[in-house]
Design an enzyme around this catalytic site. Structure first.
Site, short mmCIF file in Angstrom:
data_model
loop_
_atom_site.label_atom_id
_atom_site.label_comp_id
_atom_site.label_asym_id
_atom_site.label_seq_id
_atom_site.Cartn_x
_atom_site.Cartn_y
_atom_site.Cartn_z
N CYS A 1 0.88 -1.24 0.06
CA CYS A 1 0.09 -0.09 0.19
C CYS A 1 0.90 1.17 0.00
O CYS A 1 0.48 2.27 -0.85
CB CYS A 1 -1.05 0.08 1.03
N HIS B 1 -0.34 7.94 7.61
CA HIS B 1 0.19 9.00 6.75
C HIS B 1 1.33 8.81 6.25
O HIS B 1 2.11 8.11 6.78
CB HIS B 1 0.69 10.37 7.65
#
Ligand code: NAD
Length: 346
Positions: A142, A222
């Site tokens: 990811c 983040h």
């Protein structure tokens, strides 16, 4: 119709199954699972054909009054492609079985890069076609996917020589209670670079990549990127370049989307299944340009952003249609189209 088998029906597998269902040219041939848990029950409610990972597992399904239609071997022979979404390292156990059947495979980023013929992310190698000599692809992790999406338009338009990424990583997925509760920041790993650098460097061989991984107590992450460009553009040109990448959402100041929690909430409000964000959410206010050095902060939804990539990888391996850079996937899933960016002040 491309008949897609899915082995491992957890965080990624169930999302891939639901995304496959929505594609006009694909159908879920079945899903294979080890445990007859609540996810297996929901899979049955969604009318996915259930298969047990092994004969032993099949007995457990019988005991739980869940009908398994056979084992993974039965599923393989009725499918055109398999997406392996088993936990990190497990796919290696299945690799020879897939090869023996001769079925193309999509692996995930938790596997070593050499498990597949090539590592895949749509923006870099989405032009692979089924007639290429490639039988297996590994969708990169990811974080690597999110970094690649941001890097691609910037490299294409301005040239990138270096990237430094500080990956502020979620401690675990919401359901991974064995990873918490966490009340600390974990350098993961302590050594630099983290494993993401090798993956990204393989996709962008001309860019000098360094990554640092820090795990924090959250379930959505983040990523902060600092990129050395070869030429100095304006901030507006950077926003335009990023906005042109369909798997990036620019988050404007003033939208009230000031945290990963609000991004998730917005996705639920938008009617996204499970509140998934398939795109990088990049805060335009964080775009900071100092001559050739560009920094920004983007949020990556770890459970969501590899899902369209898996769909693109399936098409790359087995579809007869020409590659479209992921446009079909985006249209079908409803991935937000690019919007005209605001002209930045100053
Ligand atoms: P998961 O643990 O949520 O799901 C894995 C599923 O596979 C579970 O249903 C489990 O019961 C099943 N399983 C376990 N052993 C099996 C076996 N031997 N045969 C068949 N099924 C088996 O894992 P996940 O988070 O979905 O991760 C899957 C892959 O996707 C990993 O490579 C991971 O690195 C990668 N990935 C995960 C994320 C994420 O945020 N979760 C993001 C990107 C990539």
């Amino acid at each position: 119709m491309i008949r897609v088998a899915i082995n491992g029906y957890g965080t990624i597998g169930k999302r891939v199954a639901d995304a496959v269902t929505r594609q006009p040219d694909m159908t879920v041939a079945g899903i294979a699972k080890r445990t007859p848990n609540c996810e297996a029950k929901i899979a049955c409610e969604r009318r996915y054909c259930l298969y047990a990972a092994s004969e032993d597992d099949r007995a457990a399904f019988d005991q739980a009054n869940l009908e398994a239609n056979g084992t993974i071997d039965d599923l393989l022979i009725k499918s055109d492609v398999i997406v392996d979404t088993t936990p990190d390292g497990v796919a290696q156990q299945y690799r020879d079985r897939y090869k023996d059947v001769g079925i193309p495979v999509v692996y995930q980023g938790g596997e070593d890069a050499d498990i597949a013929d090539a590592s895949f992310t749509t923006c870099v190698n989405g032009d692979i076609t089924s007639d290429a000599d490639i039988d297996s692809l590994r969708v990169v992790s990811c974080n690597t996917t999110g970094m690649a999406h941001a890097l691609t338009p910037l490299d294409e338009q301005f040239g990138v020589s270096k990237l430094h990424a500080t990956l502020v990583r979620r401690g675990g997925d919401p359901a991974q209670i064995d990873r918490g509760p966490l009340d600390c920041i974990i350098p993961d790993p302590v050594t630099i670079p983290s494993h993401h650098a090798a993956d990204l460097a393989a996709l962008f061989p001309d860019i000098d990549v360094t990554t640092v991984g820090l795990k924090v107590p959250t379930t959505v992450m983040h990523v902060r990127l600092t990129i050395m460009l070869n030429q100095t553009p304006t901030k507006h040109a950077i926003q335009e370049a990023l906005n042109g990448q369909s798997r990036i959402n620019l988050v404007e100041n003033g939208d009230g989307l000031t945290s990963t929690a609000s991004l998730k909430e917005q996705a639920l409000d938008m009617g996204r299944l499970r509140g998934d964000r398939w795109e990088n959410c990049l805060w335009t206010g964080s775009i900071y340009l100092d001559d050739l050095t560009l920094s920004f902060v983007q949020a990556i939804h770890q459970e969501g952003n590899v899902v369209p990539e898996n769909i693109d990888a399936i098409r790359a391996l087995v579809s007869d249609t020409a590659p479209d850079g992921g446009t079909t996937t985006e249209e079908v899933l409803g991935i937000t189209e690019a919007v005209e960016p605001e002209t930045p002040q100053g």
